[in-house]
Motif scaffolding. Sequence first.
Motif, PDB file in Angstrom:
ATOM      1  N   UNK A   5     -17.822  38.994  -0.029  1.00 55.47           N
ATOM      2  CA  UNK A   5     -18.346  38.037  -1.002  1.00 55.47           C
ATOM      3  C   UNK A   5     -18.233  36.636  -0.420  1.00 55.47           C
ATOM      4  N   UNK A   6     -19.310  35.882  -0.534  1.00 56.47           N
ATOM      5  CA  UNK A   6     -19.309  34.481  -0.125  1.00 56.47           C
ATOM      6  C   UNK A   6     -19.403  33.635  -1.384  1.00 56.47           C
ATOM      7  N   UNK A   7     -18.623  32.582  -1.454  1.00 57.58           N
ATOM      8  CA  UNK A   7     -18.648  31.661  -2.598  1.00 57.58           C
ATOM      9  C   UNK A   7     -19.078  30.289  -2.122  1.00 57.58           C
ATOM     10  N   UNK A   8     -19.913  29.640  -2.915  1.00 57.88           N
ATOM     11  CA  UNK A   8     -20.309  28.264  -2.623  1.00 57.88           C
ATOM     12  C   UNK A   8     -20.524  27.536  -3.944  1.00 57.88           C
ATOM     13  N   UNK A   9     -20.387  26.239  -3.902  1.00 57.54           N
ATOM     14  CA  UNK A   9     -20.658  25.413  -5.065  1.00 57.54           C
ATOM     15  C   UNK A   9     -21.956  24.675  -4.825  1.00 57.54           C
ATOM     16  N   UNK A  10     -22.871  24.805  -5.786  1.00 56.61           N
ATOM     17  CA  UNK A  10     -24.127  24.074  -5.708  1.00 56.61           C
ATOM     18  C   UNK A  10     -24.173  23.087  -6.860  1.00 56.61           C
ATOM     19  N   UNK A  33     -21.791  33.190  -6.201  1.00 55.30           N
ATOM     20  CA  UNK A  33     -21.153  34.246  -5.422  1.00 55.30           C
ATOM     21  C   UNK A  33     -22.249  35.168  -4.904  1.00 55.30           C
ATOM     22  N   UNK A  34     -22.235  35.394  -3.599  1.00 57.67           N
ATOM     23  CA  UNK A  34     -23.197  36.304  -2.985  1.00 57.67           C
ATOM     24  C   UNK A  34     -22.429  37.465  -2.368  1.00 57.67           C
ATOM     25  N   UNK A  35     -22.735  38.684  -2.815  1.00 54.51           N
ATOM     26  CA  UNK A  35     -22.132  39.886  -2.248  1.00 54.51           C
ATOM     27  C   UNK A  35     -23.065  40.429  -1.177  1.00 54.51           C
ATOM     28  N   UNK A  36     -22.478  40.809  -0.047  1.00 56.48           N
ATOM     29  CA  UNK A  36     -23.243  41.342   1.072  1.00 56.48           C
ATOM     30  C   UNK A  36     -22.564  42.608   1.582  1.00 56.48           C
ATOM     31  N   UNK A  37     -23.382  43.545   2.067  1.00 54.68           N
ATOM     32  CA  UNK A  37     -22.828  44.753   2.672  1.00 54.68           C
ATOM     33  C   UNK A  37     -23.185  44.780   4.152  1.00 54.68           C
ATOM     34  N   UNK A  38     -22.256  45.312   4.944  1.00 57.66           N
ATOM     35  CA  UNK A  38     -22.498  45.404   6.372  1.00 57.66           C
ATOM     36  C   UNK A  38     -23.526  46.498   6.635  1.00 57.66           C
ATOM     37  N   UNK A  39     -24.458  46.206   7.524  1.00 56.46           N
ATOM     38  CA  UNK A  39     -25.433  47.210   7.934  1.00 56.46           C
ATOM     39  C   UNK A  39     -24.774  48.014   9.055  1.00 56.46           C
ATOM     40  N   UNK A  40     -24.561  49.288   8.794  1.00 57.42           N
ATOM     41  CA  UNK A  40     -23.850  50.159   9.742  1.00 57.42           C
ATOM     42  C   UNK A  40     -24.773  50.599  10.876  1.00 57.42           C
ATOM     43  N   UNK A  41     -24.177  50.940  12.007  1.00 58.26           N
ATOM     44  CA  UNK A  41     -24.904  51.553  13.103  1.00 58.26           C
ATOM     45  C   UNK A  41     -25.540  50.587  14.077  1.00 58.26           C
ATOM     46  N   UNK A  45     -22.621  42.751  14.355  1.00 60.30           N
ATOM     47  CA  UNK A  45     -22.371  42.649  12.912  1.00 60.30           C
ATOM     48  C   UNK A  45     -23.583  42.032  12.223  1.00 60.30           C
ATOM     49  N   UNK A  46     -24.064  42.700  11.204  1.00 62.60           N
ATOM     50  CA  UNK A  46     -25.191  42.199  10.425  1.00 62.60           C
ATOM     51  C   UNK A  46     -24.949  42.540   8.959  1.00 62.60           C
ATOM     52  N   UNK A  47     -25.333  41.619   8.088  1.00 67.16           N
ATOM     53  CA  UNK A  47     -25.066  41.773   6.667  1.00 67.16           C
ATOM     54  C   UNK A  47     -26.356  41.696   5.867  1.00 67.16           C
ATOM     55  N   UNK A  48     -26.402  42.446   4.763  1.00 67.60           N
ATOM     56  CA  UNK A  48     -27.545  42.460   3.846  1.00 67.60           C
ATOM     57  C   UNK A  48     -27.050  42.027   2.465  1.00 67.60           C
ATOM     58  N   UNK A  53     -24.800  35.949  -7.897  1.00 67.23           N
ATOM     59  CA  UNK A  53     -24.365  35.646  -9.259  1.00 67.23           C
ATOM     60  C   UNK A  53     -24.006  34.170  -9.367  1.00 67.23           C
ATOM     61  N   UNK A  54     -24.201  33.617 -10.557  1.00 61.14           N
ATOM     62  CA  UNK A  54     -23.876  32.218 -10.801  1.00 61.14           C
ATOM     63  C   UNK A  54     -22.976  32.141 -12.031  1.00 61.14           C
ATOM     64  N   UNK A  55     -21.964  31.294 -11.961  1.00 59.84           N
ATOM     65  CA  UNK A  55     -21.071  31.073 -13.096  1.00 59.84           C
ATOM     66  C   UNK A  55     -21.621  29.901 -13.906  1.00 59.84           C
ATOM     67  N   UNK A  56     -21.877  30.144 -15.198  1.00 55.24           N
ATOM     68  CA  UNK A  56     -22.493  29.141 -16.073  1.00 55.24           C
ATOM     69  C   UNK A  56     -21.660  28.973 -17.338  1.00 55.24           C
ATOM     70  N   UNK A  57     -21.816  27.836 -18.036  1.00 55.79           N
ATOM     71  CA  UNK A  57     -21.127  27.681 -19.321  1.00 55.79           C
ATOM     72  C   UNK A  57     -21.602  28.755 -20.293  1.00 55.79           C
ATOM     73  N   UNK A  58     -20.675  29.329 -21.012  1.00 57.73           N
ATOM     74  CA  UNK A  58     -21.012  30.369 -21.979  1.00 57.73           C
ATOM     75  C   UNK A  58     -21.685  29.768 -23.200  1.00 57.73           C
ATOM     76  N   UNK A  59     -22.626  30.494 -23.760  1.00 51.37           N
ATOM     77  CA  UNK A  59     -23.273  30.043 -24.993  1.00 51.37           C
ATOM     78  C   UNK A  59     -22.332  30.298 -26.161  1.00 51.37           C
ATOM     79  N   UNK A  60     -22.124  29.290 -26.969  1.00 50.67           N
ATOM     80  CA  UNK A  60     -21.389  29.459 -28.208  1.00 50.67           C
ATOM     81  C   UNK A  60     -19.876  29.399 -28.114  1.00 50.67           C
TER      82      UNK A  60
END
Length: 98
Positions: A5-10, A33-41, A45-48, A53-60
């Motif tokens: 998982x990679x995390x960044x703030x935008x 947050x971006x989840x990536x899986x390693x491409x095997x074989x 090293x290469x990732x897909x 996902x983005x964390x946002x203020x909850x409604x209500x």
Amino acid sequence: MTIRSRRETITFKHPVHIRGIARELPAGAYEVVTDEEMIEGLSFASWRRIATMITVPSEGVRGATEMLSIGSVDLADAQAADAQSADVQATEASLAHD
């Protein structure tokens, strides 16, 4: 299968609409947050990307947040629209001073 998982703030300088999220989000900083899986074989090293996902203020619920799944292209489109809005406002401000 290896997953990372990679995390960044935008930051959005203007209220923004992201396709897939039914409401407008206020300007501000958001954790992505971006989840990536390693491409095997492969001999290197290469990732897909498998999820973004983005964390946002909850409604209500004041002060609460929620994590929403979004498309990476939709996020890029929202960032480009925000940057374009900033460019338009800068141009308008420049013209107003001339």
